[in-house]
Design a protein around this motif. Structure first.
Motif, PDB file in Angstrom:
ATOM      1  N   TYR A 267       0.852  -1.195   0.000  1.00 22.06           N
ATOM      2  CA  TYR A 267       0.000   0.000   0.000  1.00 22.06           C
ATOM      3  C   TYR A 267       0.882   1.237   0.000  1.00 22.06           C
ATOM      4  O   TYR A 267       1.943   1.265   0.627  1.00 22.06           O
ATOM      5  N   ARG A 269       1.072   5.741  -1.540  1.00 23.19           N
ATOM      6  CA  ARG A 269       0.336   6.976  -1.868  1.00 23.19           C
ATOM      7  C   ARG A 269       1.067   7.750  -2.956  1.00 23.19           C
ATOM      8  O   ARG A 269       2.295   7.818  -2.934  1.00 23.19           O
ATOM      9  N   ASP A 279      -4.511   6.666  -3.119  1.00 21.82           N
ATOM     10  CA  ASP A 279      -4.156   5.807  -1.988  1.00 21.82           C
ATOM     11  C   ASP A 279      -4.409   4.365  -2.413  1.00 21.82           C
ATOM     12  O   ASP A 279      -5.556   3.903  -2.412  1.00 21.82           O
ATOM     13  N   LEU A 281      -4.450   0.530  -2.080  1.00 19.68           N
ATOM     14  CA  LEU A 281      -4.586  -0.346  -0.905  1.00 19.68           C
ATOM     15  C   LEU A 281      -4.151  -1.782  -1.178  1.00 19.68           C
ATOM     16  O   LEU A 281      -4.084  -2.240  -2.317  1.00 19.68           O
ATOM     17  N   THR A 311      -8.331  -4.034   6.159  1.00 22.76           N
ATOM     18  CA  THR A 311      -7.082  -3.329   5.833  1.00 22.76           C
ATOM     19  C   THR A 311      -5.974  -3.598   6.836  1.00 22.76           C
ATOM     20  O   THR A 311      -4.801  -3.341   6.530  1.00 22.76           O
ATOM     21  N   LEU A 319      -4.411   5.316   5.929  1.00 24.90           N
ATOM     22  CA  LEU A 319      -5.397   5.805   4.964  1.00 24.90           C
ATOM     23  C   LEU A 319      -6.126   7.025   5.514  1.00 24.90           C
ATOM     24  O   LEU A 319      -6.270   8.051   4.828  1.00 24.90           O
ATOM     25  N   ASN A 331      -9.875  12.424  -4.094  1.00 27.48           N
ATOM     26  CA  ASN A 331      -9.228  11.362  -3.320  1.00 27.48           C
ATOM     27  C   ASN A 331      -9.639  10.031  -3.911  1.00 27.48           C
ATOM     28  O   ASN A 331     -10.787   9.600  -3.786  1.00 27.48           O
ATOM     29  N   VAL A 333      -9.084   5.946  -4.447  1.00 25.51           N
ATOM     30  CA  VAL A 333      -8.587   4.756  -3.748  1.00 25.51           C
ATOM     31  C   VAL A 333      -8.665   3.551  -4.685  1.00 25.51           C
ATOM     32  O   VAL A 333      -9.710   2.897  -4.782  1.00 25.51           O
ATOM     33  N   GLN A 335      -8.176  -0.156  -5.345  1.00 28.84           N
ATOM     34  CA  GLN A 335      -8.109  -1.293  -4.427  1.00 28.84           C
ATOM     35  C   GLN A 335      -8.803  -2.492  -5.074  1.00 28.84           C
ATOM     36  O   GLN A 335      -9.180  -2.432  -6.227  1.00 28.84           O
ATOM     37  N   VAL A 367     -13.714   3.570   7.338  1.00 29.46           N
ATOM     38  CA  VAL A 367     -13.174   4.332   6.199  1.00 29.46           C
ATOM     39  C   VAL A 367     -14.107   5.497   5.867  1.00 29.46           C
ATOM     40  O   VAL A 367     -13.658   6.636   5.673  1.00 29.46           O
ATOM     41  N   VAL A 381     -13.591   5.358  -5.509  1.00 26.47           N
ATOM     42  CA  VAL A 381     -12.994   4.041  -5.295  1.00 26.47           C
ATOM     43  C   VAL A 381     -12.924   3.326  -6.644  1.00 26.47           C
ATOM     44  O   VAL A 381     -13.907   3.307  -7.394  1.00 26.47           O
ATOM     45  N   GLU A 409     -18.040   4.609  -6.909  1.00 27.18           N
ATOM     46  CA  GLU A 409     -17.159   3.466  -7.114  1.00 27.18           C
ATOM     47  C   GLU A 409     -17.240   3.018  -8.568  1.00 27.18           C
ATOM     48  O   GLU A 409     -18.335   2.796  -9.091  1.00 27.18           O
TER      49      GLU A 409
END
Ligand code: FE
Ligand code: CA
Length: 492
Positions: A267, A269, A279, A281, A311, A319, A331, A333, A335, A367, A381, A409
């Protein structure tokens, strides 16, 4: 030692771009399908490298020599420094002046303070070799992108027969591949098989990649130290160590991520100017075991136990700290597994996937509390694993369609896993009805394109007519947008 045949059989790659540096990767393998790859088992082979500001290498920026150590299975991880931000560069490798690699193109990230208007990214996952050709990757190589996110299932551990399953090879693969990957030689050769694919090589050569893994890079649905079949922990940790080592060797990752035994910090950044923070993951290595024996189950006290984590505590802290310190507009993510709730019936009480965030609701709540507490206005996401495309709104309360939307997402479909797929599978109508926050569902193969701009994020779902024969055309099944400051997908 000079290889007697071309050692550049597995292509080149670049990854983890920063404003002033990028990782350049290659692997020497004159005989890619044999243990040892036809090279000596100790020492190192010197590899010359060149980086230029033009495709024909007239304007050389840097060059040098880097060792490809036998201990690293003759892979190169070159962290080139001192580059200019937000620029294309071209790179290639040579051995003894005699053998030259294909040329790769890469791109540095914008400076952290740059007012970037736009970034365009590919989203890839799930490329089971024996379930189809990598036609999606050939098309992705031709897209105009700043970088690619690969969010898991780069390899699969399953036995591959001489015909390579759905690929129907007439020149048979060696018998070696016809067993499940367990040890270091197995995993190293599995990467060699996958990376021998010309379409995968083209996609790596065209764009820098940010990679993360899911389960199949080790074995199906493992959780931390626990394998699907509950192998003795020391046995599984030895397998995980072999799998992680081969993963690091074969990915364009920095030295800082080199594993120690069964542990590897993946993980991490990245900043993309003022436009975005990524970020990335790892939801496999530190997770609690799946509740209720895994699979699709009714949620209950076991899955809802607040002590469970997807996580791990340390990554979760990292995170949430990152959300707090972020000054980026978006932001993002990238993952592995589905973040939004996903019911499989319209009943109030429905089974959920215990392997996804649905099996770890307390982890998801923490989260989302962190997103709210940090005042993250634009939360995105990016997900794989599902082998289908979904566009979903992240709801404050998934039981209440009128509750606040906290972000969006994008689930990108598989490159090849699941064979051809279909636009509207049997559960299509039911799934959309059971999940009102799901705005789009398509079960064909392909990839997603995610464009971040100052005013909105744009998701484009690319699909193929099929993958069990090579060369299908690609088309756009749908586009969705979510406005900055006002999250929620609508058709574009
Ligand atoms: Fe998969
Ligand atoms: Ca998976």
């Amino acid at each position: 030692m000079t290889p007697q045949t071309n050692p550049f059989t597995l292509g080149v790659a670049s990854g983890d771009p920063l404003p002033d540096s990028v990782v350049l990767w290659t692997r020497l393998a004159p005989r890619p399908y044999e243990p040892g790859n036809g090279l000596p088992g100790d020492g190192a082979i010197d590899v010359q490298w060149e980086l230029a500001s033009d495709e024909s290498f007239r304007h050389l920026v840097q060059n040098g020599t880097v060792p490809a150590p036998a201990a690293d299975n003759h892979t190169v991880h070159l962290d080139v420094r001192g580059l200019e931000a937000d620029r294309f560069y071209w790179y290639r490798f040579r051995v003894d002046g005699r053998w030259i690699s294909p040329t790769g193109r890469t791109r540095t990230a914008p400076a952290p303070t740059a007012d970037v208007d736009r970034g365009r990214f590919g989203l890839l996952s799930c490329q089971q070799y024996d379930e189809g050709y990598y036609t999606a990757l050939a098309h992705l190589a031709g897209e105009e992108l700043d970088a690619v996110f690969f969010v898991g299932d780069y390899i699969y551990e399953n036995a591959i027969n001489a015909q390579a399953g759905a690929r129907h090879y007439t020149a048979p693969l060696p018998e070696f591949f016809n067993h499940v990957t367990l040890n270091l030689t197995d995993y190293r050769l599995r990467y060699a098989l996958y990376k021998s694919d010309p379409d995968l090589q083209a996609a790596h050569a065209a764009h820098p990649w940010y990679v993360t893994w899911d389960d199949h890079e080790v074995g199906n649905n493992y959780a931390g130290d626990i394998s699907q079949d509950n192998d003795p922990v020391d046995v599984f940790r030895a397998r995980r160590a072999a799998a992680y080592r081969a993963y690091w060797e074969n990915m364009p990752l920095r030295e800082a991520h080199r594993p120690t035994g069964p542990d590897m910090r993946l993980y991490r950044r990245f900043q993309y100017g003022r436009l975005a923070q990524f970020d990335i993951l790892d939801t496999r290595q530190y997770r609690s075991d799946q509740a209720y024996g895994d699979g699709w189950q009714y949620p209950g006290p076991e899955s809802e136990d607040p002590a469970r984590t997807l996580t791990g505590a340390e990554q979760e802290r990292w995170l949430l700290d990152g959300f707090r310190s972020s000054t980026a507009l978006w932001n993002v993510v990238p993952q592995q597994v589905a973040f939004c709730r996903h019911k499989n019936t319209t009943a109030d009480r429905s089974q959920l996937s215990m392997d996804a965030w649905d099996g770890y609701p307390a982890s998801r709540d923490r989260v989302l509390a962190g997103v709210a507490e940090a005042g993250v206005a634009n939360f995105v996401v990016l997900t794989g694993d599902e082998h289908v495309h979904y566009a979903m709104d992240i709801k404050e309360d998934f039981d209440d369609p009128d509750s606040r939307t906290l972000g969006v997402e994008v689930v990108g479909t598989s490159v090849s896993s699941g064979f051809d797929g279909e636009e509207h599978p049997d559960d299509w109508t039911l799934t959309l009805a059971a999940n009102p926050h799901m705005k789009f569902y398509d079960a064909r193969r392909g990839y997603a394109l995610v464009t971040l701009e100052r005013t909105h994020v744009h998701a484009e779902f690319r699909t193929l007519t099929g993958v069990v024969t090579h060369g299908a055309p690609v088309s756009t099944a749908a586009c969705f947008v979510s406005e900055a400051g006002d999250p929620g997908f609508s058709a574009a």
